[in-house]
Write an enzyme that holds these catalytic residues in place. Structure first.
Site, PDB file in Angstrom:
ATOM      1  N   GLU A   1      -5.787   7.019  -0.855  1.00 32.14           N
ATOM      2  CA  GLU A   1      -5.762   5.802  -0.045  1.00 32.14           C
ATOM      3  C   GLU A   1      -6.454   4.644  -0.765  1.00 32.14           C
ATOM      4  O   GLU A   1      -5.955   3.511  -0.751  1.00 32.14           O
ATOM      5  CB  GLU A   1      -6.431   6.058   1.313  1.00 32.14           C
ATOM      6  CG  GLU A   1      -5.657   6.984   2.233  1.00 32.14           C
ATOM      7  CD  GLU A   1      -4.258   6.486   2.534  1.00 32.14           C
ATOM      8  OE1 GLU A   1      -4.097   5.270   2.793  1.00 32.14           O
ATOM      9  OE2 GLU A   1      -3.325   7.302   2.485  1.00 32.14           O
TER      10      GLU A   1
ATOM     11  N   HIS B   1       0.837  -1.211   0.000  1.00 27.90           N
ATOM     12  CA  HIS B   1       0.000   0.000   0.000  1.00 27.90           C
ATOM     13  C   HIS B   1       0.868   1.256   0.000  1.00 27.90           C
ATOM     14  O   HIS B   1       0.641   2.178  -0.795  1.00 27.90           O
ATOM     15  CB  HIS B   1      -0.913  -0.021   1.231  1.00 27.90           C
ATOM     16  CG  HIS B   1      -1.608   1.271   1.505  1.00 27.90           C
ATOM     17  ND1 HIS B   1      -2.875   1.546   1.048  1.00 27.90           N
ATOM     18  CD2 HIS B   1      -1.200   2.385   2.184  1.00 27.90           C
ATOM     19  CE1 HIS B   1      -3.222   2.765   1.435  1.00 27.90           C
ATOM     20  NE2 HIS B   1      -2.225   3.291   2.129  1.00 27.90           N
ATOM     21  N   GLU B   2       1.875   1.293   0.885  1.00 31.61           N
ATOM     22  CA  GLU B   2       2.747   2.476   0.971  1.00 31.61           C
ATOM     23  C   GLU B   2       3.529   2.686  -0.323  1.00 31.61           C
ATOM     24  O   GLU B   2       3.686   3.815  -0.797  1.00 31.61           O
ATOM     25  CB  GLU B   2       3.708   2.334   2.153  1.00 31.61           C
ATOM     26  CG  GLU B   2       3.043   2.332   3.519  1.00 31.61           C
ATOM     27  CD  GLU B   2       2.257   3.599   3.787  1.00 31.61           C
ATOM     28  OE1 GLU B   2       2.683   4.682   3.339  1.00 31.61           O
ATOM     29  OE2 GLU B   2       1.198   3.507   4.439  1.00 31.61           O
TER      30      GLU B   2
ATOM     31  N   HIS C   1       1.594   4.390  -3.017  1.00 26.66           N
ATOM     32  CA  HIS C   1       1.607   5.862  -2.992  1.00 26.66           C
ATOM     33  C   HIS C   1       2.774   6.402  -3.825  1.00 26.66           C
ATOM     34  O   HIS C   1       2.629   7.392  -4.547  1.00 26.66           O
ATOM     35  CB  HIS C   1       1.741   6.363  -1.548  1.00 26.66           C
ATOM     36  CG  HIS C   1       0.487   6.257  -0.747  1.00 26.66           C
ATOM     37  ND1 HIS C   1      -0.707   6.815  -1.148  1.00 26.66           N
ATOM     38  CD2 HIS C   1       0.226   5.663   0.453  1.00 26.66           C
ATOM     39  CE1 HIS C   1      -1.637   6.573  -0.242  1.00 26.66           C
ATOM     40  NE2 HIS C   1      -1.102   5.868   0.735  1.00 26.66           N
TER      41      HIS C   1
END
Length: 468
Positions: A408, A328-329, A332
């Site tokens: 997100e 997920h990070e 970004h």
């Protein structure tokens, strides 16, 4: 009543422009506070009235954790109400009783003792900053102590002693001054000598400072407060490096930070520019590293049911879940969210400096806040950026919150595309439990405040109804 209202409006319209500015600032400040208080009231009603786990959450959260999170968030909301009321009242009294010009005058008295007159405005500005930040630190200290040693302690998050806390506070104040004072003095000097286009030079300077701080923070500033150690060789490190390589993320180092000395809340982030990226994992995020797990392991003769309960309470995520969180990070980064946020921030900064250049010559702005005989640059920055821009800042903050939620969802989708949807769902549920996040939110409170989507929305978007 109609006659009285008409008279009041006429009186307001006949006020000098500086008085209109002052009262407009006060009215807007209290309007924002009341709006925030109303939103918080709506959310507190959710905390008070939602006593049972909603049916759709039955597979995600057990009754005991649900009740703990409800009570924790209710305590936090009540604390936020009283601290917010104090802060708003304090700010209003400072403005009404001329606190800003008073502190400026005291700062002038201090610099005069060193033989520096009013012409040494930058030195007086630095004295003003030290006095103002000292005042803020002392008035905020009781609230910070109560939050840490009453609320966080009560709900099992605080890991600090009072001595550690106070030492940390002093250290933070000193480090802040070491950064704030030289940066402010250089900024004021640039504004003074920059001529008609000073706002361009000021913006470029602040851009450079922000990039430098982002670069050095984790290497030189954060280690002053927490211990950073390289993640040991092993399966997790190999998997992280492999995943980074698969999306061309230029990873150079992976650190574990000893966040458990401060709090049992967990986190992960990456930092660095260009080909020099680092990943930082909190020890509380890692099931195998968290000291809290070592203290609470089940005994061998415990019943199977009790073992299961203890296992559910075990803090942190297993390796596949940690990799999903990092997916997920890294999403970004891959999707350009970090760069987009920097661009938006700098566009906003440039606009604010440009408008500051337009407004700084308006003496009425200074008169509105008690500066009738001087127009100090630092005070101008404070008045314009903090008070005059406050309506714009509120709108911008809301827009950025909406954008953050969109980012997100996109980062979650990226992790799903890496085949880690199931693990990410499991990690989100565990982290929600570890941090006692309450999964039910008032729609208006959520829309205004939540930079991250609520848990259920993220799980639905990931296409999972995974059981714990």
């Amino acid at each position: 009543a109609h006659q009285w209202l008409g008279l009041a409006m006429e009186t307001i319209l006949n006020l000098p422009i500086e008085n209109k500015i002052f009262y407009a600032v006060l009215v807007f400040s209290w309007t924002v506070y009341l709006w925030e208080a109303y939103l918080a009231y709506r959310q507190r009603r959710i905390y008070r009235l939602t006593l049972q786990v909603p049916q759709e959450l039955g597979k995600i959260m057990d009754t005991d954790t649900f009740e703990k999170s409800r009570l924790y968030q209710l305590d936090k909301s009540n604390f936020s109400f009283w601290s917010g009321l104090y802060s708003e009242t304090e700010g209003t009294l400072i403005l009404l009783f001329g606190g800003i010009p008073f502190v400026w005058k005291v700062a002038g008295t201090v610099t005069a003792r060193f033989g520096l007159g009013p012409e040494y405005e930058i030195f007086q500005s630095l004295s003003f900053l030290i006095l103002a930040t000292l005042f803020s630190a002392f008035t905020g200290l009781p609230w910070s102590i109560y939050n840490t040693f009453v609320i966080e302690e009560k709900h099992g998050f605080n890991q600090q002693t009072l001595g550690f806390f106070l030492k940390d506070a002093v250290k933070k104040f000193i480090v802040t001054q070491c950064i704030l004072l030289p940066v402010t003095s250089l900024l004021l000097y640039i504004i003074k000598i920059g001529g008609d286009f000073f706002f361009i030079y000021a913006w470029l300077f602040t851009l450079g400072v922000s990039l430098v701080l982002v670069t050095i923070y984790a290497d030189y500033i954060a280690p002053l407060f927490d211990k950073f150690t390289p993640l040991p060789e092993g399966e997790l490190k190999e998997e992280i490096e492999s995943m980074s390589k698969s999306i061309s993320f230029p990873l150079t180092k992976v650190y574990v930070v000893e966040g458990s000395k401060r709090s049992s809340h967990s986190n992960a982030y990456f930092y660095g520019f260009f080909k020099n990226k680092r990943i930082v994992l909190f020890d509380t995020l890692l099931e195998d590293y968290s000291p809290l797990n070592k203290d609470g392991e089940p005994e061998t003769d415990t019943l199977t049911e009790d073992k299961s309960k203890l296992k559910n309470k075990k803090q942190g995520c297993n390796n596949p879940e940690v990799l999903a969180v990092l997916g997920h990070e890294l999403g970004h980064w891959k999707l350009g969210h970090t760069v987009k946020n920097i661009v938006i921030s700098q566009m906003n900064s440039f606009l604010c400096f440009f408008l500051f250049a337009v407004l700084i010559g308006q003496k009425e702005l200074f008169m509105a806040f008690g500066f009738y005989n001087s127009q100090p640059t630092l005070i101008g920055l404070m008045i314009i950026f903090q008070f005059i821009f406050s309506p714009y800042n509120e709108v911008l903050s809301f827009c950025l919150t909406v954008l953050s939620r969109r980012f997100e969802f996109q980062a979650d989708s990226f992790a799903r595309g890496m085949g880690r949807a199931s693990e990410l769902c499991s990690a989100l549920i565990k982290l929600n439990k570890d941090n006692l996040g309450f999964p039910v939110a008032d729609w208006l409170f959520s829309m205004w405040h939540y930079s991250h989507p609520p848990l259920l929305e993220r799980l639905r978007a990931l296409g999972s109804t995974k059981q714990d």
